[in-house]
Design an enzyme around this catalytic site. Structure first.
Site, PDB file in Angstrom:
ATOM      1  N   VAL A 186     111.981  21.818  45.563  1.00  0.00           N
ATOM      2  CA  VAL A 186     111.225  21.396  44.387  1.00  0.00           C
ATOM      3  C   VAL A 186     110.333  20.227  44.775  1.00  0.00           C
ATOM      4  O   VAL A 186     110.811  19.203  45.256  1.00  0.00           O
ATOM      5  CB  VAL A 186     112.160  20.993  43.236  1.00  0.00           C
ATOM      6  CG1 VAL A 186     111.351  20.519  42.030  1.00  0.00           C
ATOM      7  CG2 VAL A 186     113.058  22.148  42.852  1.00  0.00           C
ATOM      8  N   ASP A 187     109.044  20.405  44.585  1.00  0.00           N
ATOM      9  CA  ASP A 187     108.071  19.391  44.990  1.00  0.00           C
ATOM     10  C   ASP A 187     107.452  18.766  43.743  1.00  0.00           C
ATOM     11  O   ASP A 187     106.638  19.384  43.061  1.00  0.00           O
ATOM     12  CB  ASP A 187     106.983  20.039  45.859  1.00  0.00           C
ATOM     13  CG  ASP A 187     105.937  19.039  46.328  1.00  0.00           C
ATOM     14  OD1 ASP A 187     106.201  17.826  46.240  1.00  0.00           O
ATOM     15  OD2 ASP A 187     104.855  19.474  46.773  1.00  0.00           O
ATOM     16  N   SER A 188     107.840  17.518  43.449  1.00  0.00           N
ATOM     17  CA  SER A 188     107.316  16.853  42.253  1.00  0.00           C
ATOM     18  C   SER A 188     105.818  16.596  42.359  1.00  0.00           C
ATOM     19  O   SER A 188     105.149  16.407  41.345  1.00  0.00           O
ATOM     20  CB  SER A 188     108.043  15.526  42.020  1.00  0.00           C
ATOM     21  OG  SER A 188     107.854  14.654  43.132  1.00  0.00           O
ATOM     22  N   GLY A 189     105.285  16.595  43.576  1.00  0.00           N
ATOM     23  CA  GLY A 189     103.853  16.368  43.754  1.00  0.00           C
ATOM     24  C   GLY A 189     103.022  17.614  43.562  1.00  0.00           C
ATOM     25  O   GLY A 189     101.789  17.542  43.496  1.00  0.00           O
ATOM     26  N   ASN A 190     103.675  18.772  43.491  1.00  0.00           N
ATOM     27  CA  ASN A 190     102.940  20.021  43.311  1.00  0.00           C
ATOM     28  C   ASN A 190     102.772  20.295  41.827  1.00  0.00           C
ATOM     29  O   ASN A 190     103.635  20.879  41.182  1.00  0.00           O
ATOM     30  CB  ASN A 190     103.685  21.177  43.991  1.00  0.00           C
ATOM     31  CG  ASN A 190     103.017  22.523  43.732  1.00  0.00           C
ATOM     32  OD1 ASN A 190     101.822  22.593  43.455  1.00  0.00           O
ATOM     33  ND2 ASN A 190     103.791  23.597  43.808  1.00  0.00           N
TER      34      ASN A 190
END
Length: 308
Positions: A186-190
């Protein structure tokens, strides 16, 4: 009785039901408590039941100060799941704070409109029709949708922040009759979303896409080749290709080659999260040097639920 007014109990009860529901929704948004639509409705119904109790049983102990405090404890207990005493007290205090704030605002509007107000039996009485106070109806009509969307936005923000961003999940991608398993983080920046279809964009490296596509086809799915080689792609691939604009930090606007897959399923301890027809951005390099994961998961799939 001469001069006595007529009270339409159903209308006044409905007004209080909506007002209580609005206050409970605002309380949920402020304290970020977990609840459900059924629990919120039951709590609002219980809170509004004080209307017929006050009319038909005005001397009942529930209408006293102590009774109202006990009644408030019951309302909070119905509305929100009990997690700790501290959280329960915070919910109760917030409930009273929002109630007093809205009540004070309504009194201010009455004063501004020069509405006649009196105190009877410790209660504030406004002189209006039997269908309920028009100022209260105005607050409900304006405040209820605002409180609903505010709470919805707050709870989505809480879901994003509470999820374990550093966790890596098993991911299954389904496309053109094939299923590929990989590991995703899970990429919070995406936060990338296709501006036209509003679909979430996931990112997968070449090892994942290479299991769906032939090497020569994968090679053509590069941004500097896609426009000139589109007609050379198989028809099923052509219909799936989407170009999504994005802007990385410190660079100008660019285009990302994505494909529309059939489904992505993410395995979590709470169950599978499924997203139908998302976009997967094609990356021609490893996402991490140790190849610990091969996909970057859009964080909002954790908010949307099991089927999005």
């Amino acid at each position: 009785m001469k001069g006595a007014g007529v009270i339409y109990l159903d209308a006044v009860w409905l007004l209080n039901l909506l007002m209580d529901a609005m206050i409970l929704y605002l309380t949920q948004g402020v304290v970020r408590a977990r609840s459900s639509k059924i629990r919120m409705f039951c709590a609002a119904f219980a809170a509004s039941s004080i209307v017929p109790i006050s009319i038909f049983m005005p001397d009942l102990w529930l209408t006293s100060t102590l009774g109202k405090l006990v009644f408030s404890l019951l309302i909070i207990g119905i509305a929100f799941s009990f997690t700790s005493l501290r959280a329960f007290i915070l919910q109760l205090v917030s409930f009273y704070f929002i109630t007093f704030s809205i009540g004070g605002s309504m009194l201010g509007v009455h004063f501004f409109l020069a509405t006649e107000i009196s105190i009877q039996g410790g209660s504030i009485v406004t002189f209006s029709g039997g269908y309920g106070d028009p100022v209260s109806w105005m607050f409900v009509c304006i405040g209820f949708p605002c409180s609903f969307f505010f709470t919805k936005w707050r709870m989505e923000q809480v879901s994003v922040h509470q999820m374990k961003l550093e966790n890596i999940y098993d991911v299954k991608i389904t496309w053109n009759g094939k299923e590929v398993l990989c590991r995703g983080m899970v990429d919070s920046g995406n936060q990338l979303i296709d501006p036209i279809s509003r679909k979430m964009v996931f990112l997968a490296d070449h090892t994942v896409m290479g299991q769906f596509l032939e090497p020569e086809v994968l090679e053509k799915l590069q941004v500097d080749q896609i426009l000139t080689s589109m007609e050379e792609l198989p028809s099923d691939i052509q219909s799936s290709v989407r170009l999504v604009p994005f802007q990385a930090a410190g660079s100008k606007g660019q285009l990302l080659v994505t494909v529309l897959v059939d489904q992505i399923s993410i395995v979590t301890p709470q169950g599978n999260l499924e997203m139908k027809q998302p976009l997967v951005g094609v990356q021609h390099h490893d996402l991490t040097h140790d190849r610990l994961y091969q996909m970057l998961i859009h964080p909002h799939i954790m908010v949307k639920g099991k089927t999005a």
